[in-house]
Design a protein around this motif. Structure first.
Motif, PDB file in Angstrom:
ATOM      1  N   GLY A 111       0.779  -1.282  -0.190  1.00 37.87           N
ATOM      2  CA  GLY A 111       0.090   0.135   0.099  1.00 37.87           C
ATOM      3  C   GLY A 111       0.740   1.310   0.053  1.00 37.87           C
ATOM      4  O   GLY A 111       0.459   2.546  -0.590  1.00 37.87           O
ATOM      5  N   GLY A 112       1.723   1.334   0.738  1.00 38.03           N
ATOM      6  CA  GLY A 112       2.792   2.501   0.858  1.00 38.03           C
ATOM      7  C   GLY A 112       3.682   2.407  -0.433  1.00 38.03           C
ATOM      8  O   GLY A 112       4.138   3.876  -0.797  1.00 38.03           O
ATOM      9  N   ALA A 113       3.859   1.324  -1.226  1.00 42.10           N
ATOM     10  CA  ALA A 113       5.042   1.476  -2.262  1.00 42.10           C
ATOM     11  C   ALA A 113       4.160   1.727  -3.405  1.00 42.10           C
ATOM     12  O   ALA A 113       4.809   1.761  -4.668  1.00 42.10           O
ATOM     13  CB  ALA A 113       5.801   0.231  -2.302  1.00 42.10           C
ATOM     14  N   GLY A 114       3.052   1.763  -3.492  1.00 44.18           N
ATOM     15  CA  GLY A 114       2.063   1.905  -4.759  1.00 44.18           C
ATOM     16  C   GLY A 114       1.993   0.443  -5.512  1.00 44.18           C
ATOM     17  O   GLY A 114       1.666   0.641  -6.778  1.00 44.18           O
ATOM     18  N   ILE A 115       2.305  -0.857  -4.786  1.00 46.26           N
ATOM     19  CA  ILE A 115       1.874  -1.759  -5.568  1.00 46.26           C
ATOM     20  C   ILE A 115       0.632  -2.587  -5.634  1.00 46.26           C
ATOM     21  O   ILE A 115      -0.035  -2.220  -4.649  1.00 46.26           O
ATOM     22  CB  ILE A 115       2.908  -3.151  -5.023  1.00 46.26           C
ATOM     23  CG1 ILE A 115       4.524  -2.481  -4.716  1.00 46.26           C
ATOM     24  CG2 ILE A 115       2.648  -4.365  -5.294  1.00 46.26           C
ATOM     25  CD1 ILE A 115       5.319  -3.142  -4.194  1.00 46.26           C
ATOM     26  N   GLU A 145      -2.999 -11.190  -3.127  1.00 48.66           N
ATOM     27  CA  GLU A 145      -3.459 -10.308  -1.788  1.00 48.66           C
ATOM     28  C   GLU A 145      -3.352  -9.048  -2.505  1.00 48.66           C
ATOM     29  O   GLU A 145      -2.435  -8.585  -3.237  1.00 48.66           O
ATOM     30  CB  GLU A 145      -2.327 -10.640  -0.659  1.00 48.66           C
ATOM     31  CG  GLU A 145      -2.454 -12.124  -0.024  1.00 48.66           C
ATOM     32  CD  GLU A 145      -3.839 -12.305   0.633  1.00 48.66           C
ATOM     33  OE1 GLU A 145      -4.508 -11.232   1.096  1.00 48.66           O
ATOM     34  OE2 GLU A 145      -4.043 -13.342   1.094  1.00 48.66           O
ATOM     35  N   LEU A 146      -4.204  -8.113  -1.847  1.00 53.34           N
ATOM     36  CA  LEU A 146      -4.460  -6.764  -2.469  1.00 53.34           C
ATOM     37  C   LEU A 146      -3.656  -6.024  -1.302  1.00 53.34           C
ATOM     38  O   LEU A 146      -3.582  -6.117  -0.110  1.00 53.34           O
ATOM     39  CB  LEU A 146      -5.796  -6.370  -2.507  1.00 53.34           C
ATOM     40  CG  LEU A 146      -6.437  -7.027  -3.675  1.00 53.34           C
ATOM     41  CD1 LEU A 146      -7.929  -6.692  -3.567  1.00 53.34           C
ATOM     42  CD2 LEU A 146      -5.843  -7.375  -4.978  1.00 53.34           C
ATOM     43  N   PRO A 147      -3.250  -4.666  -1.752  1.00 52.68           N
ATOM     44  CA  PRO A 147      -2.415  -3.826  -0.608  1.00 52.68           C
ATOM     45  C   PRO A 147      -3.595  -3.305   0.409  1.00 52.68           C
ATOM     46  O   PRO A 147      -4.787  -3.221   0.086  1.00 52.68           O
ATOM     47  CB  PRO A 147      -2.000  -2.602  -1.466  1.00 52.68           C
ATOM     48  CG  PRO A 147      -2.874  -2.630  -3.008  1.00 52.68           C
ATOM     49  CD  PRO A 147      -3.237  -4.103  -3.097  1.00 52.68           C
ATOM     50  N   LEU A 148      -3.193  -2.714   1.427  1.00 53.34           N
ATOM     51  CA  LEU A 148      -3.739  -2.246   2.456  1.00 53.34           C
ATOM     52  C   LEU A 148      -3.228  -0.736   2.742  1.00 53.34           C
ATOM     53  O   LEU A 148      -2.093  -0.658   2.760  1.00 53.34           O
ATOM     54  CB  LEU A 148      -3.641  -2.971   3.778  1.00 53.34           C
ATOM     55  CG  LEU A 148      -4.611  -4.192   4.264  1.00 53.34           C
ATOM     56  CD1 LEU A 148      -3.904  -4.638   5.418  1.00 53.34           C
ATOM     57  CD2 LEU A 148      -5.998  -3.545   4.358  1.00 53.34           C
ATOM     58  N   LYS A 149      -4.190   0.199   2.599  1.00 49.80           N
ATOM     59  CA  LYS A 149      -3.878   1.819   2.873  1.00 49.80           C
ATOM     60  C   LYS A 149      -4.703   2.243   4.025  1.00 49.80           C
ATOM     61  O   LYS A 149      -5.868   1.679   4.185  1.00 49.80           O
ATOM     62  CB  LYS A 149      -4.047   2.618   1.688  1.00 49.80           C
ATOM     63  CG  LYS A 149      -2.994   2.063   0.506  1.00 49.80           C
ATOM     64  CD  LYS A 149      -2.967   3.033  -0.679  1.00 49.80           C
ATOM     65  CE  LYS A 149      -2.386   4.152  -0.256  1.00 49.80           C
ATOM     66  NZ  LYS A 149      -2.164   5.079  -1.352  1.00 49.80           N
ATOM     67  N   GLY A 150      -4.358   3.284   4.677  1.00 49.55           N
ATOM     68  CA  GLY A 150      -5.457   3.773   5.915  1.00 49.55           C
ATOM     69  C   GLY A 150      -5.424   5.220   5.484  1.00 49.55           C
ATOM     70  O   GLY A 150      -4.815   6.099   4.790  1.00 49.55           O
ATOM     71  N   ALA A 180       3.748   3.881   8.404  1.00 48.91           N
ATOM     72  CA  ALA A 180       3.854   5.251   8.174  1.00 48.91           C
ATOM     73  C   ALA A 180       3.960   5.524   6.763  1.00 48.91           C
ATOM     74  O   ALA A 180       3.256   6.676   6.179  1.00 48.91           O
ATOM     75  CB  ALA A 180       5.191   5.809   8.758  1.00 48.91           C
ATOM     76  N   THR A 181       4.216   4.813   5.903  1.00 48.40           N
ATOM     77  CA  THR A 181       4.125   5.081   4.592  1.00 48.40           C
ATOM     78  C   THR A 181       2.724   5.000   3.738  1.00 48.40           C
ATOM     79  O   THR A 181       2.648   5.402   2.649  1.00 48.40           O
ATOM     80  CB  THR A 181       5.284   4.204   3.708  1.00 48.40           C
ATOM     81  OG1 THR A 181       4.668   2.766   3.853  1.00 48.40           O
ATOM     82  CG2 THR A 181       6.441   4.348   4.344  1.00 48.40           C
ATOM     83  N   ALA A 182       1.933   4.151   4.550  1.00 50.88           N
ATOM     84  CA  ALA A 182       0.672   3.642   3.818  1.00 50.88           C
ATOM     85  C   ALA A 182      -0.512   4.405   4.230  1.00 50.88           C
ATOM     86  O   ALA A 182      -1.702   3.774   4.090  1.00 50.88           O
ATOM     87  CB  ALA A 182       0.509   2.195   4.189  1.00 50.88           C
ATOM     88  N   ALA A 183      -0.384   5.398   4.766  1.00 55.63           N
ATOM     89  CA  ALA A 183      -1.689   6.240   5.240  1.00 55.63           C
ATOM     90  C   ALA A 183      -1.681   7.720   4.565  1.00 55.63           C
ATOM     91  O   ALA A 183      -0.685   8.247   4.060  1.00 55.63           O
ATOM     92  CB  ALA A 183      -1.637   6.222   6.695  1.00 55.63           C
ATOM     93  N   GLU A 184      -2.795   8.225   4.542  1.00 50.21           N
ATOM     94  CA  GLU A 184      -2.975   9.715   3.850  1.00 50.21           C
ATOM     95  C   GLU A 184      -2.208  10.470   4.971  1.00 50.21           C
ATOM     96  O   GLU A 184      -1.775  11.532   4.666  1.00 50.21           O
ATOM     97  CB  GLU A 184      -4.453   9.955   3.798  1.00 50.21           C
ATOM     98  CG  GLU A 184      -5.098   9.134   2.611  1.00 50.21           C
ATOM     99  CD  GLU A 184      -4.501   9.452   1.365  1.00 50.21           C
ATOM    100  OE1 GLU A 184      -3.900  10.305   0.978  1.00 50.21           O
ATOM    101  OE2 GLU A 184      -4.228   8.457   0.543  1.00 50.21           O
TER     102      GLU A 184
END
Length: 228
Positions: A111-115, A145-150, A180-184
């Protein structure tokens, strides 16, 4: 002048919206942002989806947030670390998405890396793979498996500067850097904030570009949770 320091957890979380997906760092209570969770409780946001390694321990922090009815869903690896989770889940008051620990970490990293997703052998042929795409690669079955973002990440670091460059201590690093990389928006609870330029650049694990707000919470074991 860039200065991401905020006086209190309540101030740092003042704009959290109902229905948010919140990534919460920590492994058990190591690297767990207890003061920020208390700030989230004080804020009153509800209908939350919590992404974490486990559902908390005892009755403070995440268990308290769940008991107050603020959490709609939990995405985690080890939910039964808190009795309150078991009670709410058995009563149909809490949704659960169980994810193996390594898969959880990689989904957040993606999610944080844009994959857009990744294939793993973990979970193939089990209930965890139901409804997910599977593929044969080199004669071996994999599940997508799909990415997780917050919308928000709540993390704990050991030290920071006012820009938000972060240093972690030992196993407190765990899920915190990838979250820290995967959230707005990323809000960090730190033990100490140093003057700009005093942190050795090569010691920085999470650079300031991923950090939005910092709350300094001096280390004072054992942590005493706020009662509500």
């Amino acid at each position: 002048m860039i200065d991401k320091r905020v006086a209190t957890a309540a101030e740092a979380l003042a704009d959290v919206k109902d229905g948010s997906t919140v990534l919460v760092g920590g492994f058990g209570q190591v690297g767990h942002p207890m003061a920020l969770i208390d700030g989230l409780i004080e804020h009153g946001a509800k209908d939350l989806t919590i992404v974490c390694n486990n559902a908390g321990i005892g009755t403070s922090g995440l268990p308290r947030l769940m008991k107050l009815g603020r959490v709609r869903k939990i995405v985690c690896s080890y939910p039964r670390t808190a009795a309150v989770f078991s009670e709410l889940y058995a009563a149909g008051k809490l949704e659960l998405e169980i994810t193996p620990q390594g898969t959880l970490a990689e989904r957040i990293r993606a999610g944080g890396a844009g994959i857009g997703g990744f294939y793993t052998r973990t979970g193939v042929g089990t209930l965890l793979a139901e409804g997910k795409e599977t593929r044969d690669i080199g004669g071996v079955s994999y599940v997508l498996e799909l990415p997780l973002k917050g919308d928000l990440a709540l993390i704990e670091a050991w030290e920071a500067d006012r820009w938000g460059n972060l240093i972690f201590r030992g196993s407190g690093q765990n899920f915190n850097p990838i979250m820290a990389t995967a959230a707005e928006k990323t809000v960090v609870q730190v033990q100490k904030v140093h003057d700009l330029g005093t942190i050795e650049p090569t010691a920085v694990v999470t650079p300031s570009i991923f950090v939005d707000r910092i709350v300094e919470i001096p280390y004072a074991p054992p942590y005493q949770a706020i009662s509500y």
